[in-house]
Design an enzyme around this catalytic site. Structure first.
Site, PDB file in Angstrom:
ATOM      1  N   HIS A 257      10.890   5.189  -2.908  1.00  0.00           N
ATOM      2  CA  HIS A 257      11.923   5.063  -2.149  1.00  0.00           C
ATOM      3  C   HIS A 257      12.314   3.692  -1.618  1.00  0.00           C
ATOM      4  O   HIS A 257      13.144   3.444  -1.064  1.00  0.00           O
ATOM      5  CB  HIS A 257      11.828   6.209  -1.211  1.00  0.00           C
ATOM      6  N   CYS A 258      11.052   2.953  -1.512  1.00  0.00           N
ATOM      7  CA  CYS A 258      10.982   1.564  -0.765  1.00  0.00           C
ATOM      8  C   CYS A 258      11.585   0.479  -1.408  1.00  0.00           C
ATOM      9  O   CYS A 258      12.439  -0.261  -1.240  1.00  0.00           O
ATOM     10  CB  CYS A 258       9.680   1.544  -0.261  1.00  0.00           C
ATOM     11  N   LEU A 259      10.557  -0.034  -2.421  1.00  0.00           N
ATOM     12  CA  LEU A 259      10.871  -1.291  -3.098  1.00  0.00           C
ATOM     13  C   LEU A 259      12.051  -1.551  -3.740  1.00  0.00           C
ATOM     14  O   LEU A 259      12.777  -2.469  -3.680  1.00  0.00           O
ATOM     15  CB  LEU A 259       9.612  -1.805  -3.793  1.00  0.00           C
ATOM     16  N   VAL A 261      14.711  -0.191  -2.979  1.00  0.00           N
ATOM     17  CA  VAL A 261      16.001   0.025  -2.021  1.00  0.00           C
ATOM     18  C   VAL A 261      16.029  -1.074  -0.864  1.00  0.00           C
ATOM     19  O   VAL A 261      16.881  -1.689  -0.479  1.00  0.00           O
ATOM     20  CB  VAL A 261      15.670   1.423  -1.519  1.00  0.00           C
ATOM     21  N   ASP A 262      14.950  -0.936  -0.069  1.00  0.00           N
ATOM     22  CA  ASP A 262      14.853  -1.737   1.033  1.00  0.00           C
ATOM     23  C   ASP A 262      15.191  -2.982   1.087  1.00  0.00           C
ATOM     24  O   ASP A 262      15.914  -3.551   2.015  1.00  0.00           O
ATOM     25  CB  ASP A 262      13.453  -1.569   1.837  1.00  0.00           C
TER      26      ASP A 262
END
Ligand SMILES: NC(=O)c1ccc[n+]([C@@H]2O[C@H](COP(=O)([O-])OP(=O)(O)OC[C@H]3O[C@@H](n4cnc5c(N)ncnc54)[C@H](O)[C@@H]3O)[C@@H](O)[C@H]2O)c1
Length: 416
Positions: A257-259, A261-262
């Site tokens: 969910h992080c790399l 997207v963020d």
């Protein structure tokens, strides 16, 4: 002891709820997904890092609901909802705004509100504060507001919420003090920065750092593929330098969910300041290209064996985005399976952490079974519990995108 509200009971919110409950806090937990609320109420964990036994030990102190009303009783409320991207790869603050609006309706004086969701610098002050102030209460005066992003690394046990330093920034110094007092109950090290913006950007820097370094080593893997050099040997050799080098391994691309997207939260925000964040865009481009490169390796390996992708039986081994966990969000395996199926491959998979892939109507099959009739075994995620030497010995042909077969001594293996 404090009563702590948690909004969003996912990978971030549920471990936080349990940690505060272990610190003798009463937890008022809210999630719009009734299945999660029911599971928490029944003491059934759906997050691998939270064992069901642990949840049951503290479930008497966690009241879960789909309704926000009881959050008015909490001294502090932590917002842990998703911050995804839209189809156009722009920040989608929909869940955060929806949660903030619902919270504003029950906001009580003196409460501390903390945004835990990863987001671009300015969100807490410019988006969250005004919505909460629609309650008639003023941020920094009638209620406290801070940002403190979670650093949880799913599947990791050496660094937990307790011993991983937690960065926090308050709207005012009183807001930061309240946040420090709260997190001091569950964290050993707190790192206070001067503003929510600094804390928001620190979290993005951490993720962008990983994304850029993964892209760098992936770009080298594209080059070593053409040059006939073993990228794993190069990475291992470079990593012997005792200072000034940090190891990143090549792979089929970024997931979770992080790399993936963020970093784009920051590149979007940067455009408002007439700046194009080239590193972020380039890293995204290289990492998004990797599944295509991996499929071309499969094509070439089959071609060398006198076969085509069309009609080939391919066993995909590991479909979650990283080893040891069952999270398939943005997993490169999904892209790879899509591309292989588009080319007519018959795909089966084995993943001890992912029993089904609903979007593909596939179920994980036992390792020996998928290997037995596969023309090619494709290692996409190397789970520690999977016997990769067995794969190297049994499979007719192996394409290894993660390197666990490097020391198997078996010749018929193609590596990234
Ligand atoms: N997963 C990680 O490893 C990780 C690490 C650090 C930070 N983060 C950040 O934390 C945030 C949450 O991530 P996650 O992985 O826990 O997400 P998640 O999808 O696992 O959990 C989010 C939960 O929020 C609920 N939700 C959505 N909208 C809601 C609303 N309006 N009201 C109440 N509940 C709502 C969802 O049903 C879901 O259960 C994201 O911003 C993410 O970037 C995640």
């Amino acid at each position: 002891m404090a009563t702590v509200g948690i909004i969003g009971l996912g990978y971030v919110g549920l471990p936080l709820a349990v940690a505060f409950a272990q610190a003798d806090c009463e937890i008022i937990a809210v999630d719009t997904d009734p299945r999660k609320v029911e599971a928490v109420a029944a003491g059934e964990s759906y997050i691998e890092d939270v064992p069901t036994e642990l949840l049951r030990e503290v479930s008497g102190r966690i009241a879960a609901s789909t309704r926000y009303a009881r959050l008015a009783e909490a001294q502090a409320v932590l917002i842990c909802v998703p911050t995804p991207l839209t189809h156009n790869r722009e920040p989608d603050l929909g869940p955060l705004i929806e949660a903030t609006r619902a919270l504003a309706a029950v906001l009580a004086p003196e409460q501390l509100i903390v945004v835990e969701s990863t987001t671009y610098p300015g969100t807490t002050r410019e988006r969250v504060a005004p919505l909460l102030e629609e309650s008639g209460l003023a941020a920094g005066r009638d209620f406290h507001l801070a940002f403190s992003s979670e650093r949880v690394d799913p599947g990791r046990s050496d660094f937990t919420l307790r011993n991983t330093p937690k960065v926090l920034g308050g709207l005012t110094s009183a807001c930061a003090e309240r946040a420090e007092a709260l997190y001091g109950l569950v964290c050993e090290h707190l790192v206070r920065v001067s503003s929510p913006e600094a804390a928001e950007l620190a979290k993005l820097l951490e993720n962008i750092f990983r994304s850029v370094n993964i892209a760098l080593v992936n770009e080298l893997a594209l080059l070593t593929d053409r040059m006939g050099i073993d990228i794993w040997e190069v990475v291992e050799a470079a990593a012997t330098k005792p200072y000034g080098f940090m190891r990143f391994d090549p792979g089929p691309g970024m997931g979770g969910h992080c790399l993936p997207v963020d970093p784009f939260y920051l590149s979007w925000r940067a455009r408002e300041f007439d700046l194009s964040t080239e590193f972020i865009e380039l890293a995204g481009k290289v990492n998004q290209w990797m599944p295509y490169h991996c499929v071309s390796k499969v094509q070439r390996a089959l071609n060398d064996a006198g076969r085509s992708v069309k009609g080939a039986r391919i066993a995909v081994l590991g479909v979650s985005y990283k080893p040891g966990i069952g999270d398939v969000r943005e997993s490169p395996a999904l892209k790879i399976i899509t591309l292989l199926k588009e080319q007519g491959a018959e795909v089966r998979y084995h993943d001890p952490h992912v029993p089904t892939l609903v979007d593909f109507a596939l179920q994980s099959a036992p390792l020996e079974e998928v290997l037995a009739d596969a023309d090619l075994a494709l290692i996409v995620t190397a789970h520690p519990s999977v016997d990769h030497d067995l794969i190297a010995r049994r499979a007719r042909l192996v394409v290894d995108l993660r390197g666990p077969t490097r020391r198997s001594g078996v010749a018929n293996i193609v590596r990234l």
